[in-house]
Design a protein around this motif. Structure first.
Motif, mmCIF file in Angstrom:
data_model
loop_
_atom_site.group_PDB
_atom_site.id
_atom_site.type_symbol
_atom_site.label_atom_id
_atom_site.label_comp_id
_atom_site.label_asym_id
_atom_site.label_seq_id
_atom_site.Cartn_x
_atom_site.Cartn_y
_atom_site.Cartn_z
ATOM 1 N N GLY A 142 44.154 12.706 46.836
ATOM 2 C CA GLY A 142 43.868 13.584 48.039
ATOM 3 C C GLY A 142 44.318 14.711 47.933
ATOM 4 O O GLY A 142 43.552 15.798 48.189
ATOM 5 N N GLU A 143 45.694 15.188 47.698
ATOM 6 C CA GLU A 143 46.374 16.464 47.938
ATOM 7 C C GLU A 143 45.631 17.429 46.613
ATOM 8 O O GLU A 143 45.426 18.618 46.756
ATOM 9 C CB GLU A 143 47.866 16.281 47.622
ATOM 10 C CG GLU A 143 48.355 17.774 47.696
ATOM 11 C CD GLU A 143 49.835 17.798 47.420
ATOM 12 O OE1 GLU A 143 50.583 18.533 47.921
ATOM 13 O OE2 GLU A 143 50.384 16.615 46.770
ATOM 14 N N LEU A 144 45.436 16.758 45.424
ATOM 15 C CA LEU A 144 45.095 17.768 44.286
ATOM 16 C C LEU A 144 43.476 17.711 44.802
ATOM 17 O O LEU A 144 42.916 19.036 44.236
ATOM 18 C CB LEU A 144 44.884 16.639 43.042
ATOM 19 C CG LEU A 144 44.493 17.436 41.798
ATOM 20 C CD1 LEU A 144 45.689 17.879 41.012
ATOM 21 C CD2 LEU A 144 43.643 16.341 40.768
ATOM 22 N N ARG A 145 42.571 16.918 45.255
ATOM 23 C CA ARG A 145 41.357 17.114 45.702
ATOM 24 C C ARG A 145 41.276 18.271 46.563
ATOM 25 O O ARG A 145 40.259 19.200 46.576
ATOM 26 C CB ARG A 145 40.656 15.803 46.117
ATOM 27 C CG ARG A 145 39.289 16.220 46.554
ATOM 28 C CD ARG A 145 38.673 14.989 47.223
ATOM 29 N NE ARG A 145 38.916 13.892 46.145
ATOM 30 C CZ ARG A 145 39.511 12.773 46.500
ATOM 31 N NH1 ARG A 145 40.276 12.718 47.717
ATOM 32 N NH2 ARG A 145 39.800 11.553 45.594
ATOM 33 N N ALA A 146 41.996 18.386 47.319
ATOM 34 C CA ALA A 146 42.242 19.239 48.536
ATOM 35 C C ALA A 146 42.387 20.762 48.149
ATOM 36 O O ALA A 146 41.686 21.716 48.343
ATOM 37 C CB ALA A 146 43.019 19.161 49.825
ATOM 38 N N ASN A 147 43.298 20.739 47.283
ATOM 39 C CA ASN A 147 43.825 21.940 46.511
ATOM 40 C C ASN A 147 42.696 22.722 45.626
ATOM 41 O O ASN A 147 42.271 23.817 45.387
ATOM 42 C CB ASN A 147 45.001 21.823 45.718
ATOM 43 C CG ASN A 147 46.131 21.801 46.564
ATOM 44 O OD1 ASN A 147 46.284 22.279 47.525
ATOM 45 N ND2 ASN A 147 47.168 21.034 46.015
ATOM 46 N N ILE A 148 41.881 21.612 44.958
ATOM 47 C CA ILE A 148 40.604 22.040 44.139
ATOM 48 C C ILE A 148 39.499 22.837 44.919
ATOM 49 O O ILE A 148 39.019 23.727 44.709
ATOM 50 C CB ILE A 148 40.323 21.020 42.966
ATOM 51 C CG1 ILE A 148 41.235 20.883 42.352
ATOM 52 C CG2 ILE A 148 38.815 21.240 42.788
ATOM 53 C CD1 ILE A 148 40.776 19.487 41.240
ATOM 54 N N LEU A 149 39.477 21.855 46.205
ATOM 55 C CA LEU A 149 38.387 22.449 46.878
ATOM 56 C C LEU A 149 38.667 23.718 47.750
ATOM 57 O O LEU A 149 37.498 24.259 48.288
ATOM 58 C CB LEU A 149 37.896 21.116 47.899
ATOM 59 C CG LEU A 149 37.363 19.878 47.259
ATOM 60 C CD1 LEU A 149 36.986 18.885 48.069
ATOM 61 C CD2 LEU A 149 36.236 20.055 46.325
ATOM 62 N N ARG A 150 39.803 24.115 47.906
ATOM 63 C CA ARG A 150 40.245 25.243 48.258
ATOM 64 C C ARG A 150 39.872 26.578 47.537
ATOM 65 O O ARG A 150 39.943 27.540 47.973
ATOM 66 C CB ARG A 150 41.565 25.392 48.891
ATOM 67 C CG ARG A 150 41.739 24.684 50.318
ATOM 68 C CD ARG A 150 43.004 25.083 50.826
ATOM 69 N NE ARG A 150 44.292 24.224 50.002
ATOM 70 C CZ ARG A 150 44.760 23.282 50.360
ATOM 71 N NH1 ARG A 150 44.325 22.573 51.115
ATOM 72 N NH2 ARG A 150 45.814 22.737 49.508
ATOM 73 N N ILE A 151 39.776 26.358 46.410
ATOM 74 C CA ILE A 151 39.762 27.520 45.211
ATOM 75 C C ILE A 151 38.351 27.963 45.491
ATOM 76 O O ILE A 151 37.290 27.301 45.354
ATOM 77 C CB ILE A 151 39.685 27.080 43.776
ATOM 78 C CG1 ILE A 151 41.222 26.445 43.671
ATOM 79 C CG2 ILE A 151 39.730 28.472 42.943
ATOM 80 C CD1 ILE A 151 41.394 25.866 42.411
ATOM 81 N N PRO A 152 38.206 29.296 45.869
ATOM 82 C CA PRO A 152 36.858 29.900 46.249
ATOM 83 C C PRO A 152 35.936 30.173 45.236
ATOM 84 O O PRO A 152 34.792 30.060 45.262
ATOM 85 C CB PRO A 152 37.104 31.195 47.077
ATOM 86 C CG PRO A 152 38.432 31.605 46.552
ATOM 87 C CD PRO A 152 39.136 30.576 46.317
ATOM 88 N N ARG A 153 36.529 30.347 44.177
ATOM 89 C CA ARG A 153 35.637 30.744 42.612
ATOM 90 C C ARG A 153 36.130 29.771 41.668
ATOM 91 O O ARG A 153 37.066 30.038 40.816
ATOM 92 C CB ARG A 153 35.455 32.225 42.349
ATOM 93 C CG ARG A 153 35.033 33.115 43.645
ATOM 94 C CD ARG A 153 35.377 34.518 43.067
ATOM 95 N NE ARG A 153 34.645 34.961 42.132
ATOM 96 C CZ ARG A 153 34.769 36.097 41.618
ATOM 97 N NH1 ARG A 153 35.453 37.055 42.141
ATOM 98 N NH2 ARG A 153 34.087 36.553 40.376
ATOM 99 N N ARG A 154 35.693 28.502 41.528
ATOM 100 C CA ARG A 154 36.273 27.739 40.373
ATOM 101 C C ARG A 154 35.672 27.798 39.068
ATOM 102 O O ARG A 154 34.374 28.146 39.113
ATOM 103 C CB ARG A 154 35.990 26.280 40.853
ATOM 104 C CG ARG A 154 36.841 25.868 42.199
ATOM 105 C CD ARG A 154 36.743 24.598 42.553
ATOM 106 N NE ARG A 154 35.314 24.108 43.078
ATOM 107 C CZ ARG A 154 35.281 24.354 44.490
ATOM 108 N NH1 ARG A 154 36.011 24.878 45.158
ATOM 109 N NH2 ARG A 154 33.877 23.887 44.710
ATOM 110 N N VAL A 155 36.527 27.898 37.837
ATOM 111 C CA VAL A 155 35.960 28.174 36.831
ATOM 112 C C VAL A 155 35.944 26.820 35.869
ATOM 113 O O VAL A 155 37.146 26.681 35.375
ATOM 114 C CB VAL A 155 36.199 29.475 35.992
ATOM 115 C CG1 VAL A 155 35.774 29.619 34.896
ATOM 116 C CG2 VAL A 155 36.277 30.555 36.854
#
Length: 239
Positions: A142-155
């Motif tokens: 859950g925590e990892l998923r939340a941090n990933i989804l907060r990144i506005p421009r994922r590469v």
């Protein structure tokens, strides 16, 4: 976060700098201590404001060091798709031959290490890195998923094309579903990146964890990718 030691604080006092708004440590040894080589240590998820492995590399690495941290857990992308961190890496690494540079990171930092190694045609040692954010968000906790989804421009690493490269990469991976899944797209990337060598080290570990045993193991991996790169470049010169 563990209490900072006197040695750690002394390294910061002498070697911490800022470019733009990004703080970093550039430890310069001088030519007598093998300064032609650069080891880039990248702090991983939930490392806070602490740089990774600073005291270890200060004691055990005969070369220069660049240390980076990302307290926002943004995979070194933050709001600008990584431009601010890229500027630091490019500025420091410009003083070194790509063959003599090794990026090191695990998990979140394991994403950044091959991204920069491929960008600069340098080398990398990674432990259980993430490659594709969409897949990692599904298979991670859950925590990892939340941090990933907060990144506005994922590469995503597997969506980048670099052409021919001479990178030597050591990749340690366990059997957590996220880590097994990350390997597949990177292997596909390797297939379309002529010249890149990939040394895979599989571990039976079922959980997502750091797979480097100790400092001796760590430095052996770093020296291994440098030796692999040097051997291949020497062979090419003889042809």
């Amino acid at each position: 976060m563990a209490e900072e030691s006197e040695a750690y604080r002394a390294i910061l006092a002498r070697h911490e700098r800022v470019l733009g708004e990004v703080p970093y440590v550039h430890l310069v040894r001088g030519a007598a201590k093998g300064a032609q080589r650069l080891l880039v240590t990248i702090a991983t998820h939930n490392n806070g404001a602490r740089y990774a492995e600073l005291e270890t590399v200060e004691r055990g690495w005969q070369g220069d060091v660049l240390a980076l941290r990302d307290p926002l857990n943004s995979y070194y992308l933050q709001e600008d798709a990584g431009a601010a961190f890229d500027a630091v890496v490019d500025a420091v690494c410009a003083g070194y031959a790509p063959a003599d540079v090794v990026f090191f990171g695990a998990s979140m930092a394991g994403y950044a290490a091959p991204r920069w190694a491929l960008r600069r045609d340098a080398n990398a040692v990674v432990s259980n890195p993430q490659v594709n954010f969409d897949a990692a968000a599904v298979l991670g906790w859950g925590e990892l998923r939340a941090n990933i989804l907060r990144i506005p421009r994922r590469v995503n690493l597997d969506e980048l094309a670099h052409g021919e490269r001479s990178c030597a990469i050591a990749w340690l991976h366990g059997r957590h579903p996220m880590d097994v899944d990350a390997l597949r797209p990177f292997l596909e990337m390797w297939l379309v990146t002529p010249g890149m060598s990939l040394n895979l080290q599989q571990h039976p570990e079922e959980t997502h964890r750091y797979l480097i045993n100790d400092s001796k193991h760590f430095f052996a991996l770093v020296e291994g990718v440098l030796a692999e790169r040097a051997m291949r470049e020497s062979t090419q010169r003889l042809r």
